[in-house]
Design an enzyme around this catalytic site. Structure first.
Site, PDB file in Angstrom:
ATOM      1  N   CYS A 171     -14.980  16.835  33.259  1.00 14.77           N
ATOM      2  CA  CYS A 171     -14.285  17.369  34.245  1.00 14.77           C
ATOM      3  C   CYS A 171     -15.220  18.408  34.838  1.00 14.77           C
ATOM      4  O   CYS A 171     -15.412  19.623  34.291  1.00 14.77           O
ATOM      5  CB  CYS A 171     -12.940  18.253  33.620  1.00 14.77           C
ATOM      6  SG  CYS A 171     -12.044  18.926  34.618  1.00 14.77           S
ATOM      7  N   CYS A 209     -13.260  21.984  35.796  1.00 15.04           N
ATOM      8  CA  CYS A 209     -12.408  22.838  34.544  1.00 15.04           C
ATOM      9  C   CYS A 209     -12.472  22.174  33.420  1.00 15.04           C
ATOM     10  O   CYS A 209     -13.818  22.050  32.838  1.00 15.04           O
ATOM     11  CB  CYS A 209     -11.109  22.955  34.995  1.00 15.04           C
ATOM     12  SG  CYS A 209     -10.026  23.976  33.984  1.00 15.04           S
ATOM     13  N   SER A 210     -11.760  21.675  32.641  1.00 15.72           N
ATOM     14  CA  SER A 210     -11.704  21.148  31.230  1.00 15.72           C
ATOM     15  C   SER A 210     -10.556  19.963  31.207  1.00 15.72           C
ATOM     16  O   SER A 210     -10.289  19.904  30.023  1.00 15.72           O
ATOM     17  CB  SER A 210     -11.320  22.485  30.384  1.00 15.72           C
ATOM     18  OG  SER A 210     -10.248  22.994  30.612  1.00 15.72           O
ATOM     19  N   CYS A 211     -10.250  19.531  32.092  1.00 15.59           N
ATOM     20  CA  CYS A 211      -9.096  18.405  32.070  1.00 15.59           C
ATOM     21  C   CYS A 211      -9.647  17.336  31.074  1.00 15.59           C
ATOM     22  O   CYS A 211     -10.848  16.744  30.897  1.00 15.59           O
ATOM     23  CB  CYS A 211      -8.867  18.036  33.468  1.00 15.59           C
ATOM     24  SG  CYS A 211      -7.822  18.979  34.329  1.00 15.59           S
TER      25      CYS A 211
END
Lengths: 107, 216
Positions: free
Chosen positions: B119, B122-124
């Site tokens: 991702c 972000c951090s999906c």
């Protein structure tokens, strides 16, 4: 224009997966759980994209925050923006909490 | 939101901007902000202590072992596998996983293609299946380089993909989460679903590694 979150394709260092691996701490789990509750169908007080908007508004400071501190800052701003509590309430509470925590840490 | 820009909490970071190792306790700034927000939310009746405890427990129960069971089922059950690849969200419901409000896209590794998930923004991550993402997944180095030099990144995980296999990188987002279906290791034809699940690691479902081979 590239926002501070837009890391894709930029030069960066080694991933070092062994060093950068840890079980979430209790504090991280608390922040995580608060976020999940605010996002859940019962409350719907925030959405992932809203939280990201706040994180991305950090600008150059985006890079300085550890992950959960960035999320915490983002949800705090969202809750202020939505009027869940006021800046004044937050400042007062935070002052009170800080003295309590300092007393605990000093033992 | 500009008026809030003046009171950034003093983030705990080293001089080069890298986060501290997160097994350290948070700074008093961070801990006091979290505690203040939490207590205000409780005083206002937005969340209760029970709900918070419940949310922490629920998140602790979402672990990669759940993903491993799903992958092992796909290895032994062709119908399930096809459903998983075509309608991921629906397929994982039989494992008690609710992907809402996101969609799940499962990508299959083959002799020709190796898949890698990142991702960049972000951090999906498929948290409903794998739990909280590993720290490196959320850090700049992985997010930046996975899309530009995936083979180098993979080699840092000890994973070498032969040049004749294509590496496909999937960039997750707030609405769409990816899960890799690794190749079933050879020599496991007579293995039970339960034993097969033991070969499926978190990293193999992110695509930074392959499934464990029976001979190690």
């Amino acid at each position: 224009m590239r926002g501070p979150q837009d890391y894709g394709g930029l030069p960066a260092g080694l991933v070092d997966p062994v060093k950068n691996e840890h079980e979430p701490t209790h504090w991280e789990r608390r922040v995580d759980a608060i976020m999940l509750l605010l996002f859940d169908p019962k409350r719907r007080l925030a959405r992932v994209d809203e939280s990201r908007r706040m994180q991305e508004a950090l600008g150059d400071d985006y890079h300085k925050y550890p992950y959960y501190e960035r999320w915490l800052q983002a949800i705090t701003w969202l809750l202020l923006e939505k009027g869940v509590f006021t800046q004044e309430e937050l400042d007062k509470k935070r002052e009170e909490v800080r003295s309590r925590l300092e007393a605990e840490r000093n033992g | 939101m500009s008026e809030h820009h003046h009171d950034h909490l003093n983030a705990t970071h080293t001089h080069d901007g890298k986060p501290i190792q997160n097994d350290e306790p948070p700074s008093i700034e961070a801990e006091s902000l979290e505690t203040a927000v939490r207590e205000l939310l409780m005083e206002k009746g937005v969340i209760t202590a029970d709900e918070l405890r419940g949310a922490i427990e629920a998140q602790e129960q979402r672990r990669p072992e759940l993903g491993a069971k799903i992958i092992a089922r796909a290895w032994v059950d062709e119908d399930f596998k096809q459903k998983l690849l075509s309608h991921g969200d629906m397929a994982v419901r039989s494992f008690g996983v609710d992907m809402k409000p996101t969609e799940l896209c499962v990508v299959e590794n083959t002799e020709e293609v190796h898949n890698l998930v990142v991702c960049t923004l972000c951090s999906c991550y498929p948290r409903a299946i794998l739990g909280i993402p590993p720290a490196w997944y959320k850090r700049r180095d992985y997010r930046s380089r996975a899309v530009r030099e995936p083979r180098s990144v993979l080699s840092e995980f000890g994973t070498i993909i032969s040049e004749d296999r294509q590496v496909r990188v999937h960039d997750s987002n707030a609405d769409l989460r990816y899960l890799v279906l690794p190749i079933r290791p050879s020599g496991t034809d007579d293995w039970s679903e339960e034993d097969l699940a033991e070969l499926v690691t978190r990293d193999s479902m992110i695509g930074v590694a392959e499934a464990i081979t029976p001979d190690g």
